[in-house]
Design a protein around this motif. Sequence first.
Motif, PDB file in Angstrom:
ATOM      1  N   ASP A 244       0.815  -1.219   0.000  1.00 43.82           N
ATOM      2  CA  ASP A 244       0.000   0.000   0.000  1.00 43.82           C
ATOM      3  C   ASP A 244       0.844   1.263   0.000  1.00 43.82           C
ATOM      4  O   ASP A 244       0.316   2.372   0.072  1.00 43.82           O
ATOM      5  CB  ASP A 244      -0.940   0.003   1.200  1.00 43.82           C
ATOM      6  CG  ASP A 244      -0.195  -0.109   2.533  1.00 43.82           C
ATOM      7  OD1 ASP A 244       1.058  -0.135   2.526  1.00 43.82           O
ATOM      8  OD2 ASP A 244      -0.862  -0.181   3.580  1.00 43.82           O
ATOM      9  N   GLY A 245       2.175   1.102  -0.065  1.00 45.33           N
ATOM     10  CA  GLY A 245       3.062   2.257  -0.081  1.00 45.33           C
ATOM     11  C   GLY A 245       3.332   2.851   1.278  1.00 45.33           C
ATOM     12  O   GLY A 245       3.993   3.900   1.376  1.00 45.33           O
ATOM     13  N   LYS A 246       2.868   2.210   2.344  1.00 41.79           N
ATOM     14  CA  LYS A 246       3.052   2.736   3.690  1.00 41.79           C
ATOM     15  C   LYS A 246       4.128   1.931   4.436  1.00 41.79           C
ATOM     16  O   LYS A 246       4.342   0.756   4.144  1.00 41.79           O
ATOM     17  CB  LYS A 246       1.729   2.672   4.451  1.00 41.79           C
ATOM     18  CG  LYS A 246       0.622   3.541   3.855  1.00 41.79           C
ATOM     19  CD  LYS A 246      -0.651   3.412   4.663  1.00 41.79           C
ATOM     20  CE  LYS A 246      -1.763   4.271   4.063  1.00 41.79           C
ATOM     21  NZ  LYS A 246      -3.026   4.155   4.848  1.00 41.79           N
ATOM     22  N   PRO A 247       4.789   2.570   5.411  1.00 37.17           N
ATOM     23  CA  PRO A 247       5.804   1.853   6.185  1.00 37.17           C
ATOM     24  C   PRO A 247       5.197   0.675   6.953  1.00 37.17           C
ATOM     25  O   PRO A 247       4.052   0.745   7.417  1.00 37.17           O
ATOM     26  CB  PRO A 247       6.331   2.922   7.148  1.00 37.17           C
ATOM     27  CG  PRO A 247       5.968   4.221   6.516  1.00 37.17           C
ATOM     28  CD  PRO A 247       4.684   3.988   5.783  1.00 37.17           C
ATOM     29  N   ASN A 248       5.939  -0.395   7.039  1.00 37.32           N
ATOM     30  CA  ASN A 248       5.538  -1.538   7.868  1.00 37.32           C
ATOM     31  C   ASN A 248       6.798  -2.164   8.459  1.00 37.32           C
ATOM     32  O   ASN A 248       7.865  -1.545   8.436  1.00 37.32           O
ATOM     33  CB  ASN A 248       4.714  -2.545   7.055  1.00 37.32           C
ATOM     34  CG  ASN A 248       5.472  -3.092   5.851  1.00 37.32           C
ATOM     35  OD1 ASN A 248       6.706  -3.022   5.793  1.00 37.32           O
ATOM     36  ND2 ASN A 248       4.750  -3.640   4.883  1.00 37.32           N
TER      37      ASN A 248
END
Length: 281
Positions: A244-248
Amino acid sequence: MMRRLLLIIAMTAAMTALLWAQGGRGGAPGREAPVKAVPFERILRADDEPQNWLTYSGGLDSQRHSALTQITPENARDLKLSWVFQSRSLEKHEVTPLAVDGVLYTVQSPNDVLALDGTTGKTIWQYSHRPEEGVRTPWKLSRGLAILGDKLFLAALDAKLIALDAKTGKQLWITPIADQKLQYSFTVAPIVVKDKLILGPAGGEYGIRGFVAAFDVNTGKEVWRFYTVPGPGEPGNETWLGQDGKPNDSWLHGGAPIWTTGSYDPDTNLTYWGTGNPGSA
């Protein structure tokens, strides 16, 4: 006929046990290996003594080139078998032995260290480390050892670093260097740089976070650690994002283990290491 067969089997088992106790070739384990101390200067100038193989790749530049000239293309066909060492392990072997002053230091998979007489192949001494249960790895082996001064070093499969007396095989210290419950294991041969052992783990296929670390040769205490997959706040961590393009937390399981022993350049005081496979999704 059946009694005779059972007797033969019993005698064979007894002989095998005897040979095992005597260290493979029926040597006399417990003797001292006739080796001189190996200061870092000897390893640094390994090319000056080509009859020895003092580090995993022969020299710190990892060229794996031998300057010996006794064997040539013309006389290679005249080589004859001198002796055979019979391993007592059915695991595969990928070890590069060290050759030090007429003694071969090798590993019987997964983590038995042996000192062999280079002339006869007989066992001088044997040290056995049984890795703890639960080690998850497809490779139950070690690729080799390191030596410095009067100490030999083994990075064991169950994430322990072990120092042995190079003459006697006596354990000097043992220390955990990673958590095997997080799927870390060690198959690499350490490299010696000055007063430090440098190495890294296996386990990329199980989602570890790879690293290269240095340890004090006298105590096993960790001196520094560099992660091959950057964490938050480190350069490159911004590339480890979810779909989703978000940090994890994918960086925690990115893999990039240490596949083989690194090199060292004394002119720049830099050490070079290649990384292996990524973590599985």
